[in-house]
Design an enzyme around this catalytic site. Structure first.
Site, PDB file in Angstrom:
ATOM      1  N   HIS A  68       0.829  -1.207   0.000  1.00  0.00           N
ATOM      2  CA  HIS A  68       0.000   0.000   0.000  1.00  0.00           C
ATOM      3  C   HIS A  68       0.863   1.256   0.000  1.00  0.00           C
ATOM      4  O   HIS A  68       1.679   1.467   0.907  1.00  0.00           O
ATOM      5  CB  HIS A  68      -0.883  -0.036   1.252  1.00  0.00           C
ATOM      6  CG  HIS A  68      -1.951   1.004   1.292  1.00  0.00           C
ATOM      7  ND1 HIS A  68      -2.227   1.731   2.426  1.00  0.00           N
ATOM      8  CD2 HIS A  68      -2.831   1.437   0.361  1.00  0.00           C
ATOM      9  CE1 HIS A  68      -3.236   2.547   2.193  1.00  0.00           C
ATOM     10  NE2 HIS A  68      -3.620   2.391   0.936  1.00  0.00           N
ATOM     11  N   ASP A 113      -1.314   6.435  -5.432  1.00  0.00           N
ATOM     12  CA  ASP A 113      -2.393   7.386  -5.699  1.00  0.00           C
ATOM     13  C   ASP A 113      -1.888   8.437  -6.675  1.00  0.00           C
ATOM     14  O   ASP A 113      -0.824   9.021  -6.465  1.00  0.00           O
ATOM     15  CB  ASP A 113      -2.829   8.082  -4.409  1.00  0.00           C
ATOM     16  CG  ASP A 113      -3.269   7.092  -3.348  1.00  0.00           C
ATOM     17  OD1 ASP A 113      -4.336   6.489  -3.526  1.00  0.00           O
ATOM     18  OD2 ASP A 113      -2.538   6.909  -2.347  1.00  0.00           O
ATOM     19  N   HIS A 126      -1.996  11.155  -1.904  1.00  0.00           N
ATOM     20  CA  HIS A 126      -3.309  10.615  -1.530  1.00  0.00           C
ATOM     21  C   HIS A 126      -4.319  11.717  -1.266  1.00  0.00           C
ATOM     22  O   HIS A 126      -5.421  11.720  -1.820  1.00  0.00           O
ATOM     23  CB  HIS A 126      -3.182   9.722  -0.301  1.00  0.00           C
ATOM     24  CG  HIS A 126      -4.498   9.195   0.183  1.00  0.00           C
ATOM     25  ND1 HIS A 126      -5.293   9.891   1.074  1.00  0.00           N
ATOM     26  CD2 HIS A 126      -5.166   8.060  -0.111  1.00  0.00           C
ATOM     27  CE1 HIS A 126      -6.401   9.191   1.310  1.00  0.00           C
ATOM     28  NE2 HIS A 126      -6.350   8.080   0.599  1.00  0.00           N
TER      29      HIS A 126
END
Length: 260
Positions: free
Chosen positions: A16, A45, A58
């Site tokens: 992640h 992101d 993000h």
């Protein structure tokens, strides 16, 4: 009638934002650290700068993960590149810059890594960001390589990506299941979201891990799509998802879960 599942070339374990919380998220330092822990697929992101450059961040605003202020998408890439995106995490990463999506893509290609790009648009930039992500990755990603997986919570962004580069696989992100219609019948949780994903030509659905149960996994697999989960940081949750037969796990805990 169930739709056969097409081949799925991606590993189960996905790091992640690079390395979870071990390094400043969405920086190249984080992706390098995730690779050091054995991970070969990374989630990031992506959003657009004011001058049309895709960069990794993000939040809509800069305060949490940089020394900047205000709406990130309102700045040109030259200004974004001057910000410190590492000191907030720890002194060891002070001076780490905000990278472009192209820089991360080049890093992944050079090292044989897989990439999951979450299209994370500044509000109002959904279609533009979806188009830009798809155009960039379709242009620089070799046809012979496993393509990046494009995901988003925003159907408009996925639709724009689909129109721009339909060959790139897409996944619908879902944090809360849409309410079932009274006509859907018992056990229909997630039916509306599945229909949205199918309408967008998605190859996968990426859900908050707590939403998955056996019936929903069967519904998604029966529709010809794969089942991925975020953000899984506990062993009991990972074991449950493996037992359910899901296909991908996005985690911060690159230090806890071996991707082998």
């Amino acid at each position: 009638m169930n739709t056969p599942l097409p081949p799925w070339p991606y590993p189960r374990w996905i790091a992640h934002r690079g390395a979870g919380k071990l390094a400043p998220e969405n920086t190249l330092a984080a992706f390098r650290l995730g690779a050091q822990h054995g991970y070969r697929m990374f989630e990031c992101d992506a959003k657009l700068s004011s001058d049309g450059v895709l960069f990794l961040l993000h939040d809509a605003t800069l305060e949490r993960t940089t020394d900047g202020q205000g709406l990130a998408g309102a700045l040109p890439m030259g200004a974004l590149a001057q910000l410190d995106a590492g000191r907030w995490h720890s002194r060891a990463f002070a001076g780490e810059p905000i990278p472009t999506l192209q820089a991360l893509a080049r890093y992944c290609l050079a090292n044989g890594h897989h990439l999951n790009v979450e299209i994370k648009p500044t509000p109002g930039q959904e279609e533009a960001t979806g188009r830009a992500v798809a155009e960039l990755l379709a242009r620089i990603w070799p046809a012979a390589a496993v393509p990046p997986l494009l995901t988003s919570f925003k159907p408009e962004a996925l639709a724009a990506a689909q129109a721009t580069a339909p060959e790139l696989p897409r996944g619908l992100l879902v944090d809360r299941l849409a309410d079932a219609s009274p006509n859907d019948g018992a056990g229909a949780a997630g039916a509306a979201d599945v229909q949205t994903a199918l309408r967008l030509g998605c190859r996968a659905m990426v859900l908050n891990h707590a939403l998955w149960d056996a019936a929903l996994v069967a519904r998604v697999h029966g529709s010809g799509m794969r089942c991925l989960s975020y953000t899984v940081n506990d062993e009991w949750a990972a074991e449950r998802l493996v037992q359910l037969g899901t296909d991908g796990i996005i985690t911060d805990r690159v230090d806890l879960f071996s991707p082998a």
